[in-house]
Design an enzyme around this catalytic site. Structure first.
Site, PDB file in Angstrom:
ATOM      1  CG  ASN A   1      16.763  23.931  27.648  1.00 22.79           C
ATOM      2  OD1 ASN A   1      15.726  23.294  27.763  1.00 22.79           O
ATOM      3  ND2 ASN A   1      17.832  23.455  27.003  1.00 22.79           N
TER       4      ASN A   1
ATOM      5  CB  ILE B   1      22.174  15.826  18.291  1.00 23.90           C
ATOM      6  CG1 ILE B   1      22.971  15.880  19.592  1.00 23.90           C
ATOM      7  CG2 ILE B   1      21.579  14.431  18.073  1.00 23.90           C
ATOM      8  CD1 ILE B   1      22.150  15.835  20.844  1.00 23.90           C
TER       9      ILE B   1
ATOM     10  CE  LYS C   1      28.550  23.695  46.787  1.00 21.38           C
ATOM     11  NZ  LYS C   1      27.879  23.784  48.074  1.00 21.38           N
TER      12      LYS C   1
HETATM   13  O1  PMT Z   1       9.811  20.257  25.872  1.00 18.34           O
HETATM   14  P1  PMT Z   1       8.653  21.213  25.865  1.00 18.34           P
HETATM   15  O2  PMT Z   1       8.526  21.966  27.165  1.00 18.34           O
HETATM   16  O3  PMT Z   1       7.368  20.560  25.455  1.00 18.34           O
HETATM   17  O4  PMT Z   1       8.963  22.351  24.775  1.00 18.34           O
HETATM   18  C1  PMT Z   1       9.018  22.025  23.431  1.00 18.34           C
HETATM   19  C2  PMT Z   1      10.156  22.754  22.709  1.00 18.34           C
HETATM   20  C3  PMT Z   1       9.875  24.247  22.714  1.00 18.34           C
HETATM   21  C4  PMT Z   1      11.482  22.472  23.379  1.00 18.34           C
HETATM   22  C5  PMT Z   1      10.175  22.180  21.254  1.00 18.34           C
HETATM   23  O5  PMT Z   1       8.935  22.399  20.653  1.00 18.34           O
HETATM   24  C6  PMT Z   1      11.284  22.836  20.414  1.00 18.34           C
HETATM   25  O6  PMT Z   1      11.098  23.867  19.794  1.00 18.34           O
HETATM   26  N1  PMT Z   1      12.472  22.158  20.386  1.00 18.34           N
HETATM   27  C7  PMT Z   1      13.684  22.638  19.723  1.00 18.34           C
HETATM   28  C8  PMT Z   1      14.462  23.494  20.682  1.00 18.34           C
HETATM   29  C9  PMT Z   1      15.780  23.954  20.095  1.00 18.34           C
HETATM   30  O7  PMT Z   1      16.787  23.620  20.620  1.00 18.34           O
HETATM   31  O8  PMT Z   1      15.691  24.635  18.996  1.00 18.34           O
HETATM   32  P2  PMT Z   1      17.017  25.188  18.206  1.00 18.34           P
HETATM   33  O9  PMT Z   1      16.446  26.119  17.229  1.00 18.34           O
HETATM   34  O10 PMT Z   1      18.035  25.664  19.153  1.00 18.34           O
HETATM   35  O11 PMT Z   1      17.593  23.918  17.482  1.00 18.34           O
HETATM   36  C10 PMT Z   1      17.247  23.527  16.150  1.00 18.34           C
HETATM   37  C11 PMT Z   1      17.273  22.036  16.004  1.00 18.34           C
HETATM   38  O12 PMT Z   1      18.606  21.561  16.219  1.00 18.34           O
HETATM   39  C12 PMT Z   1      16.398  21.300  16.970  1.00 18.34           C
HETATM   40  O13 PMT Z   1      15.786  20.219  16.285  1.00 18.34           O
HETATM   41  C13 PMT Z   1      17.360  20.793  18.038  1.00 18.34           C
HETATM   42  O14 PMT Z   1      16.909  19.550  18.643  1.00 18.34           O
HETATM   43  C14 PMT Z   1      18.618  20.566  17.219  1.00 18.34           C
HETATM   44  N2  PMT Z   1      19.885  20.739  17.956  1.00 18.34           N
HETATM   45  C15 PMT Z   1      20.231  21.942  18.478  1.00 18.34           C
HETATM   46  C16 PMT Z   1      21.460  22.092  19.094  1.00 18.34           C
HETATM   47  C17 PMT Z   1      22.322  20.977  19.181  1.00 18.34           C
HETATM   48  N3  PMT Z   1      23.503  21.074  19.783  1.00 18.34           N
HETATM   49  N4  PMT Z   1      21.944  19.798  18.677  1.00 18.34           N
HETATM   50  C18 PMT Z   1      20.753  19.664  18.059  1.00 18.34           C
HETATM   51  O15 PMT Z   1      20.406  18.559  17.601  1.00 18.34           O
END
Ligand code: PMT
Length: 401
Positions: free
Chosen positions: A210, A312, A292
């Protein structure tokens, strides 16, 4: 409170009877949590030995400008950049004169010229010398140059005189310096931060990922360090330099990130804060392909079967010794509502709602705007640099954790 946790203080000691107090001053600075390196002038060494100051600071004492051995270790420019503040205590009349006139004829005066950090001077001299027009002109010049004075005090002097010119007491100097940092709110805490994207391999040359650049997570690491925390940054593949005094662990996939997070938290005890800034890939290809994938084998297109990655942050929040757990919610619609849903679903203590539909903020931008949400309140942080947003988030965490 360790107001100077993670702070580096370069202490310059010049020649004067008050040099004996620099031993006590180092102890006070260390008690405030500072890492101290000492630079002594030749005259200072007549009053107190480098060995004493080395033992108290726990760091080698720097003495010579033209010392090839020292230059091979930490050169004078590197040393000047090392400090978050340069404190000269005691500062003799002679050193003040050289500082006011921009001399660079020994190590300490050169460091003053090369330093980017604030310089503080604690004068120590006879009352008549302090009051002399020449010295007062030099003091005015230091003020004009933005160099700040700590003291001197009035009282009885080593020579028997009574008047203004005594060096301030070590306690007072250390406290005044600590007060300039406005930090230490997270001293004693350990913060583990995930940042950046993860990459999920399709085959040895292709992957799913992403747009996360890691900037938000790295800015949080710096802000947490500046607030006095020990910081471990678990970073996906990003193109960013490691912030100073931050421990970085590089990972690639979501599984790697989970493994590194678990190993890190297993080693830590109380007072831990976890911030999940990483944009972890929710899915990964089911098949581990070792060669590949050839285009010719897939004339009718390629179908990938994806399976869910481990969550996580949900794993972290389920730990027996659960850290204060802060998530991010990157959303393109119903931002606050969806973020609140994630607090409950993932058992978080706080969530940072991030509207990533706005191209000006969020992924890869230097700017962000967020809403910090915790069970009993919320706070908006308007559009600003990610560094400023990170400071706001760390401040709120220090109040709520
Ligand atoms: O890295 P930058 O370019 O500075 O951009 C910052 C950002 C937009 C990435 C950051 O500010 C942000 O919003 N990060 C969270 C992105 C995300 O994955 O959001 P989510 O809503 O999908 O996940 C919610 C939470 O669960 C997050 O804390 C994520 O780290 C966590 N997660 C999600 C999926 C997963 N399999 N494991 C996780 O721990």
């Amino acid at each position: 409170m360790h107001r100077m946790a993670n702070k580096r203080i370069l202490l310059g000691v010049t020649g004067g009877i008050a040099a004996y107090k620099s031993a006590e001053l180092i102890r006070r600075l260390v008690e405030h949590g500072a890492d101290v390196r000492v630079v002594m002038t030749t005259a200072a060494q007549e009053f107190i030995t480098p060995l004493t100051l080395q033992a108290l600071s726990g760091n080698p004492v720097h003495l010579e400008l033209l010392d090839t051995e020292a230059e091979a270790g930490m050169g004078h420019i590197e040393l000047a950049r090392w400090g978050d503040a340069l404190l000269i205590a005691p500062a003799s009349a002679d050193f003040i004169a050289r500082l006011a006139n921009g001399h660079g004829n020994d190590l300490l005066s050169t460091l003053c010229l090369a330093a980017r950090s604030a310089i503080y001077v604690a004068p120590a001299m006879n009352q008549a010398m302090w009051a002399s027009p020449a010295n007062q002109n030099n003091i005015k010049q230091l003020n004009d140059n933005g160099i700040q004075l700590i003291g001197p005090e009035s009282g009885s002097q080593a020579c028997g005189d009574i008047g203004l010119g005594r060096m301030s007491e070590p306690d007072q100097i250390a406290q005044q310096l600590a007060d300039t940092f406005h930090t230490g709110t997270l001293a004693g805490s350990h913060i583990v931060i995930t940042a950046g994207p993860t990459r999920e391999a399709i085959d040895p040359v292709r992957y799913i990922s992403n747009h996360s650049s890691g900037k938000m997570g790295f800015a949080l690491a710096e802000a947490a360090r500046d607030a006095g925390a020990q910081v471990t940054l678990i970073a996906g593949p990003v193109n960013l330099a490691t912030p100073e005094r931050v421990k970085r662990i590089n990972v690639v996939s979501a599984n790697d990130m989970l493994e590194a997070t678990t190993a890190c938290l297993d080693k830590l005890e109380g007072g831990v804060i976890f911030i999940g800034t990483a944009a972890v890939a929710d899915y990964r290809p089911n098949n581990q392909v070792e060669q590949k994938i050839k285009k010719t084998e897939n004339d009718n297109g390629l179908t990938l079967e994806l399976i869910e990655n481990p969550d996580i942050i949900a794993n972290v929040a389920q730990r027996q010794n659960k850290p204060f757990t802060v998530g991010f919610a990157a959303e393109t619609q119903n931002v606050i509502e969806y973020a609140k849903g994630k607090i409950d679903r993932k058992n978080l203590d706080m969530i940072i709602a991030n509207d990533v539909s706005n191209k000006e903020i969020g992924f890869n931008s230097d700017l962000n705007a967020v809403t910090i949400i915790w069970p009993s309140g919320s706070k908006n942080l308007d559009i600003a640099s990610k560094h400023s947003i990170a400071q706001g988030i760390i401040h709120e965490i220090s109040l709520q954790h």
